[in-house]
Design a protein around this motif. Structure first.
Motif, short mmCIF file in Angstrom:
data_model
loop_
_atom_site.label_atom_id
_atom_site.label_comp_id
_atom_site.label_asym_id
_atom_site.label_seq_id
_atom_site.Cartn_x
_atom_site.Cartn_y
_atom_site.Cartn_z
N PHE A 231 0.81 -1.21 0.00
CA PHE A 231 0.00 0.00 0.00
C PHE A 231 0.86 1.27 0.00
CE2 PHE A 231 -3.16 -3.02 0.93
CZ PHE A 231 -4.41 -2.45 0.80
N GLY A 232 2.14 1.13 0.17
CA GLY A 232 3.03 2.28 0.20
C GLY A 232 3.28 2.85 -1.18
N PRO A 233 3.96 3.98 -1.27
CA PRO A 233 4.19 4.62 -2.57
C PRO A 233 4.99 3.77 -3.53
CG PRO A 233 5.52 5.64 -0.84
CD PRO A 233 4.55 4.73 -0.16
N GLN A 234 5.88 2.91 -2.99
CA GLN A 234 6.68 2.07 -3.87
C GLN A 234 5.83 1.08 -4.65
OE1 GLN A 234 6.53 1.84 -0.62
NE2 GLN A 234 6.16 -0.29 -0.08
N ALA A 235 4.61 0.79 -4.17
CA ALA A 235 3.73 -0.15 -4.85
C ALA A 235 2.54 0.52 -5.53
CB ALA A 235 3.20 -1.19 -3.86
N ARG A 236 2.14 1.70 -5.09
CA ARG A 236 0.91 2.32 -5.58
C ARG A 236 1.10 3.57 -6.41
NH1 ARG A 236 -3.91 0.60 -3.30
NH2 ARG A 236 -3.68 -1.58 -2.68
N PHE A 237 2.33 4.02 -6.62
CA PHE A 237 2.52 5.24 -7.40
C PHE A 237 2.23 5.05 -8.88
CE2 PHE A 237 4.66 9.33 -6.02
CZ PHE A 237 3.95 9.39 -4.84
N GLY A 238 2.01 3.80 -9.29
CA GLY A 238 1.66 3.56 -10.69
C GLY A 238 0.38 4.26 -11.10
N PHE A 289 -4.43 -10.76 -9.19
CA PHE A 289 -4.47 -10.27 -7.81
C PHE A 289 -3.19 -9.51 -7.47
CE2 PHE A 289 -3.79 -10.60 -3.26
CZ PHE A 289 -5.04 -10.34 -2.74
N THR A 290 -2.06 -10.04 -7.89
CA THR A 290 -0.78 -9.41 -7.56
C THR A 290 -0.62 -8.07 -8.27
OG1 THR A 290 0.23 -11.58 -7.25
CG2 THR A 290 1.73 -9.72 -7.59
N TYR A 291 -1.02 -8.01 -9.54
CA TYR A 291 -0.82 -6.78 -10.33
C TYR A 291 -2.13 -6.04 -10.56
CZ TYR A 291 3.77 -8.76 -11.29
OH TYR A 291 5.03 -9.28 -11.16
N TYR A 292 -3.08 -6.23 -9.65
CA TYR A 292 -4.40 -5.63 -9.82
C TYR A 292 -4.32 -4.12 -10.01
CZ TYR A 292 -9.23 -4.28 -8.74
OH TYR A 292 -10.48 -3.72 -8.80
N HIS A 293 -3.62 -3.43 -9.14
CA HIS A 293 -3.66 -1.97 -9.14
C HIS A 293 -2.92 -1.33 -10.31
CE1 HIS A 293 -5.86 -1.85 -5.39
NE2 HIS A 293 -5.06 -2.79 -4.94
N PRO A 294 -1.74 -1.80 -10.72
CA PRO A 294 -1.15 -1.22 -11.94
C PRO A 294 -2.02 -1.43 -13.17
CG PRO A 294 0.50 -2.43 -10.68
CD PRO A 294 -0.82 -2.74 -10.06
N ILE A 295 -2.61 -2.63 -13.29
CA ILE A 295 -3.49 -2.88 -14.44
C ILE A 295 -4.72 -2.00 -14.37
CG2 ILE A 295 -4.87 -4.62 -15.63
CD1 ILE A 295 -2.95 -6.74 -14.55
N ALA A 296 -5.32 -1.90 -13.19
CA ALA A 296 -6.51 -1.06 -13.03
C ALA A 296 -6.21 0.39 -13.36
CB ALA A 296 -7.06 -1.18 -11.61
N ALA A 297 -5.05 0.89 -12.95
CA ALA A 297 -4.68 2.28 -13.23
C ALA A 297 -4.61 2.52 -14.73
CB ALA A 297 -3.35 2.61 -12.56
N ALA A 298 -4.03 1.58 -15.48
CA ALA A 298 -3.95 1.73 -16.94
C ALA A 298 -5.35 1.73 -17.56
CB ALA A 298 -3.09 0.62 -17.52
#
Length: 408
Positions: A231-238, A289-298
């Motif tokens: 949840f930190g910036p290193q994982a969610r800044f995408g 599940f692992t790459y949910y948020h980068p994919i969702a952001a795109a």
């Protein structure tokens, strides 16, 4: 003895083809409204999933409906925020012009989020810590936006506001990188080179979290329940990087290559279908599940592109501006802040039905309570605080509300 400094090449003239068209504010408010409503539904769904006796069954039996309810829209907030805040930097970098000073930018951001946030943190923390000193560390971390780095307290007090910690970090990153990008691009004579520099920077910021997630999950074996790691910036800044990339893309295109209604609806449909499938497939711990948020952001960035860069408005744009939705967008920040305390207050008072069969009624009750609370919060706290933003002009200087009369 003075040394001559090289003069920057003249900024590329702004042609009618490259001049950006005014963004439809109604569409943006519609997105905010949908995201806020979806956030409320997601957290009610999440609470009912967590409170289930077996801890694994969703509160609805229909997998498709469950996928819609469990869709996480926090990445949309990140993409939308980064897009709106980066757009002026992107235009200045690509086509010349000035940007707002950092002090003016940070002042307006502080006026936007701090009054309501600080009040909510103090009120909720005080009600949950009736005797002093209470959990003073939790209060300190929330007041300094550092609770996202605390594994034990990241979801304390105001659970959803871990994302505001990332927002504040993004503001600091933007006021640091934005002017640097503008100065770097002014040394480049070719517009294509300026576009490449800005796009490359956004791509690097998007790729960095992908690398971290891969290393953390597959190389270091860090579990997904390590909230600080994922949840930190290193994982969610995408999400922010995707929004910045969208801002660069629209600034680069200007009025060129605007989408026809069929093409815009096709991209909108593909983005929505992709988000639905992503949510549908993200229950098991696998790739999605692992790459949910980068994919969702795109996908959210694609949806915004298909909504905003158009020749003519479509029925999707008209839906985003219906009369009941744009007011929700107006109060979306207050709804985001208060919906969880309202939901937990109702739950603790025994006013929410229990069990999966009571989920629809619980969702309705939370909406009926949270929306009026958010509206009152907007008009009593947010709107009056926003008037303070008028104390300074666009350059960060105090406004002169009583100018000297002009000499005749």
């Amino acid at each position: 003895m003075t040394t001559a400094t090289p003069t920057a090449p003249p900024a590329a003239p702004r042609t009618p083809a490259s001049a950006p068209r005014r963004r439809p504010a109604g569409d943006i408010d519609g997105f905010r409204g949908l995201a806020a409503l979806s956030t409320v539904a997601f957290h009610v769904w999440q609470q009912y999933t967590a409170y289930d006796a077996r801890g694994s069954h969703p509160p609805v039996a229909n997998p498709a409906l469950d996928a819609v309810l469990s869709l996480e829209v926090i990445d949309l907030f990140f993409v939308l925020s980064a897009f709106l805040l980066t757009h002026s930097y992107a235009r200045a970098a690509l086509d010349g012009g000035s940007t707002r000073p950092a002090r003016a930018f940070l002042f307006r951001r502080a006026i936007r989020i701090l009054p309501l946030y600080l009040l909510a943190v103090l009120v909720v923390w005080a009600t949950r810590n009736p005797t002093l000193p209470g959990d003073w560390r939790d209060l300190l971390e929330h007041l300094t936006f550092t609770h996202v780095f605390d594994q034990d307290r990241i979801f304390y007090t105001l659970g959803p506001t871990w994302s505001l910690s990332l927002e504040v970090l993004f503001y600091l990153v933007l006021v640091g990188l934005g002017p640097l990008a503008v100065r770097a691009c002014r040394r480049l004579r070719r517009r294509s080179a300026r576009i490449a520099v800005c796009a490359g920077g956004c791509l690097a910021l998007y790729a960095a979290p992908l690398v971290w997630i891969t290393v953390a999950h597959y190389a270091l074996g860090i579990p997904h329940t390590d909230w600080v790691a994922y949840f930190g910036p290193q994982a969610r800044f995408g999400g922010f990087a995707a929004g910045m990339g969208l801002a660069v893309l629209l600034a680069a295109l200007g009025d060129r290559a605007r989408l026809t209604p069929p093409t815009a609806l096709l991209l909108t449909g593909l983005a929505l279908a992709g988000l639905f499938c992503l949510s549908l497939q993200s229950d098991a711990e696998g790739f999605t599940f692992t790459y949910y948020h980068p994919i969702a952001a795109a996908l959210w960035a694609l949806l915004l592109f298909g909504t905003l860069h158009i020749r003519r408005r479509t029925f999707w744009n008209r839906f985003l501006t219906v009369r009941w939705l744009t007011p929700v967008g107006l109060i979306s920040y207050s709804l985001f802040i208060w919906h969880e305390p309202v939901m937990l207050l109702l739950h603790n008072a025994g006013l929410l039905p229990t069990g999966p069969s009571g989920f629809p009624w619980a969702l309705l009750i939370v909406f009926l309570a949270a929306l009026p609370a958010a509206a009152a919060s907007y008009w009593l706290i947010e709107y009056p605080a926003s008037l303070l933003g008028r104390l300074k002009d666009g350059h960060g200087r105090p406004r002169d509300f009583y100018p000297e009369p002009a000499l005749r």
